[in-house]
Design an enzyme around this catalytic site. Structure first.
Site, PDB file in Angstrom:
ATOM      1  N   LYS A  16      42.897  40.030  36.981  1.00 13.27           N
ATOM      2  CA  LYS A  16      43.412  41.041  37.914  1.00 13.27           C
ATOM      3  C   LYS A  16      44.893  41.356  37.634  1.00 13.27           C
ATOM      4  CE  LYS A  16      39.947  40.037  41.451  1.00 13.27           C
ATOM      5  NZ  LYS A  16      39.657  39.780  42.878  1.00 13.27           N
ATOM      6  N   ARG A  44      31.156  31.489  37.483  1.00 16.22           N
ATOM      7  CA  ARG A  44      31.460  31.353  38.913  1.00 16.22           C
ATOM      8  C   ARG A  44      31.990  29.946  39.200  1.00 16.22           C
ATOM      9  NH1 ARG A  44      31.734  36.194  41.697  1.00 16.22           N
ATOM     10  NH2 ARG A  44      32.190  34.707  43.351  1.00 16.22           N
ATOM     11  N   HIS A  50      38.101  38.323  38.512  1.00 16.35           N
ATOM     12  CA  HIS A  50      36.783  38.758  38.972  1.00 16.35           C
ATOM     13  C   HIS A  50      35.729  38.159  38.052  1.00 16.35           C
ATOM     14  CE1 HIS A  50      33.421  41.416  40.086  1.00 16.35           C
ATOM     15  NE2 HIS A  50      33.170  41.439  38.784  1.00 16.35           N
ATOM     16  N   ARG A  52      40.986  29.890  39.948  1.00 17.07           N
ATOM     17  CA  ARG A  52      41.610  30.360  41.190  1.00 17.07           C
ATOM     18  C   ARG A  52      42.463  29.280  41.838  1.00 17.07           C
ATOM     19  NH1 ARG A  52      36.398  33.977  43.133  1.00 17.07           N
ATOM     20  NH2 ARG A  52      37.185  35.989  42.414  1.00 17.07           N
ATOM     21  N   ASN A  88      43.418  36.853  43.887  1.00 19.21           N
ATOM     22  CA  ASN A  88      42.810  35.601  43.425  1.00 19.21           C
ATOM     23  C   ASN A  88      42.551  35.574  41.919  1.00 19.21           C
ATOM     24  OD1 ASN A  88      40.717  37.369  43.403  1.00 19.21           O
ATOM     25  ND2 ASN A  88      39.400  36.258  44.807  1.00 19.21           N
ATOM     26  N   GLU A 102      28.284  45.855  35.065  1.00 18.12           N
ATOM     27  CA  GLU A 102      29.746  45.742  35.006  1.00 18.12           C
ATOM     28  C   GLU A 102      30.254  45.762  33.561  1.00 18.12           C
ATOM     29  OE1 GLU A 102      30.835  42.340  37.378  1.00 18.12           O
ATOM     30  OE2 GLU A 102      30.305  43.363  39.249  1.00 18.12           O
ATOM     31  N   TYR A 121      33.951  48.547  42.889  1.00 22.26           N
ATOM     32  CA  TYR A 121      33.819  47.668  44.053  1.00 22.26           C
ATOM     33  C   TYR A 121      33.084  48.346  45.220  1.00 22.26           C
ATOM     34  CZ  TYR A 121      36.731  43.847  42.241  1.00 22.26           C
ATOM     35  OH  TYR A 121      37.209  42.775  41.531  1.00 22.26           O
TER      36      TYR A 121
HETATM   37  P1  IDP Z   1      34.296  37.224  44.516  1.00 25.54           P
HETATM   38  O1  IDP Z   1      35.416  37.920  43.756  1.00 25.54           O
HETATM   39  O2  IDP Z   1      34.510  35.731  44.590  1.00 25.54           O
HETATM   40  O3  IDP Z   1      32.924  37.592  44.000  1.00 25.54           O
HETATM   41  P2  IDP Z   1      33.762  38.993  46.769  1.00 25.54           P
HETATM   42  O4  IDP Z   1      33.274  38.518  48.098  1.00 25.54           O
HETATM   43  O5  IDP Z   1      32.804  39.694  45.865  1.00 25.54           O
HETATM   44  O6  IDP Z   1      34.391  37.708  46.028  1.00 25.54           O
HETATM   45  O7  IDP Z   1      35.021  39.903  47.044  1.00 25.54           O
HETATM   46  C1  IDP Z   1      35.587  40.709  46.000  1.00 25.54           C
HETATM   47  C2  IDP Z   1      37.091  40.566  46.048  1.00 25.54           C
HETATM   48  O8  IDP Z   1      37.583  41.115  47.265  1.00 25.54           O
HETATM   49  C3  IDP Z   1      37.620  39.133  46.039  1.00 25.54           C
HETATM   50  O9  IDP Z   1      37.704  38.581  44.713  1.00 25.54           O
HETATM   51  C4  IDP Z   1      38.999  39.310  46.660  1.00 25.54           C
HETATM   52  O10 IDP Z   1      39.932  39.827  45.740  1.00 25.54           O
HETATM   53  C5  IDP Z   1      38.710  40.368  47.718  1.00 25.54           C
HETATM   54  N1  IDP Z   1      38.392  39.761  49.011  1.00 25.54           N
HETATM   55  C6  IDP Z   1      37.199  39.248  49.429  1.00 25.54           C
HETATM   56  N2  IDP Z   1      37.274  38.766  50.677  1.00 25.54           N
HETATM   57  C7  IDP Z   1      38.554  38.984  51.077  1.00 25.54           C
HETATM   58  C8  IDP Z   1      39.263  38.714  52.308  1.00 25.54           C
HETATM   59  O11 IDP Z   1      38.706  38.163  53.269  1.00 25.54           O
HETATM   60  N3  IDP Z   1      40.585  39.077  52.329  1.00 25.54           N
HETATM   61  C9  IDP Z   1      41.217  39.704  51.269  1.00 25.54           C
HETATM   62  N4  IDP Z   1      40.585  39.982  50.129  1.00 25.54           N
HETATM   63  C10 IDP Z   1      39.276  39.619  50.018  1.00 25.54           C
HETATM   64 MG    MG Z   2      31.955  39.414  44.002  1.00 26.94          MG
END
Ligand code: IDP
Ligand code: MG
Length: 136
Positions: free
Chosen positions: A9, A85, A115, A102, A112, A126, A49
């Site tokens: 990111k 993951r 992705h 992370r 974080n 993707e 997204y």
């Molecule tokens: P992932 O990246 O672990 O698959 P997802 O639930 O798919 O997580 O969410 C996509 C991205 O959205 C996350 O990597 C993060 O950057 C952001 N995100 C998800 N949940 C939150 C939140 O509660 N607060 C702020 N950003 C979030």
């Molecule tokens: Mg995701």
């Protein structure tokens, strides 16, 4: 062997952690099949997204992903999606296991660092978003 998509990111690229993250992925047993630098516009980030559209963090996520260059890459390994993951850790770095990407490089749940695709089917979609067959 199969493939998954990772994206470093913008904030992790900007803070100079891209090389360390790539080395971490290689040291975890992935081989890089494709890699590039990309700058996402709003429309592309929103499409990538779109599954999260309407969620409270969606705007922040689109803003983050358009804030600077990202580094998408195709990674290959046995059970690549599940393996990546595990290597990146939980979405919220406060919950990410020690030594995961992370845990080491995320700044917050939003920022974080990386992705990763969440299924083989999504990985193929993707990968196609950033890479086309036979491109050079
Ligand atoms: P992932 O990246 O672990 O698959 P997802 O639930 O798919 O997580 O969410 C996509 C991205 O959205 C996350 O990597 C993060 O950057 C952001 N995100 C998800 N949940 C939150 C939140 O509660 N607060 C702020 N950003 C979030
Ligand atoms: Mg995701």
């Amino acid at each position: 062997m199969n493939q998954t998509l990772a994206i470093i990111k913008p904030h992790a690229v900007a803070s100079g952690n891209a090389g360390k993250i790539i080395a971490h992925l290689e040291n975890s047993g992935f081989s890089i099949q494709a890699i590039r630098l990309a700058v996402l516009n709003r429309e592309k980030a929103a499409t990538f997204y779109s599954v999260h559209e309407g969620k409270p963090f969606y705007e922040e996520l689109v803003e983050l992903m358009t804030s600077g260059p990202v580094i998408p890459m195709v990674l290959e390994a046995d059970a690549a999606v599940e393996k990546l993951r595990g290597v990146i850790g939980a979405t919220d770095p406060a919950e990410a296991a020690e030594g995961t990407v992370r845990n080491l490089y995320a700044e917050s749940k939003g920022r974080n660092a990386i992705h990763a695709s969440d299924s083989d089917e999504n990985a193929q979609v993707e990968i196609g978003f950033f890479f086309s067959p036979n491109e050079c």
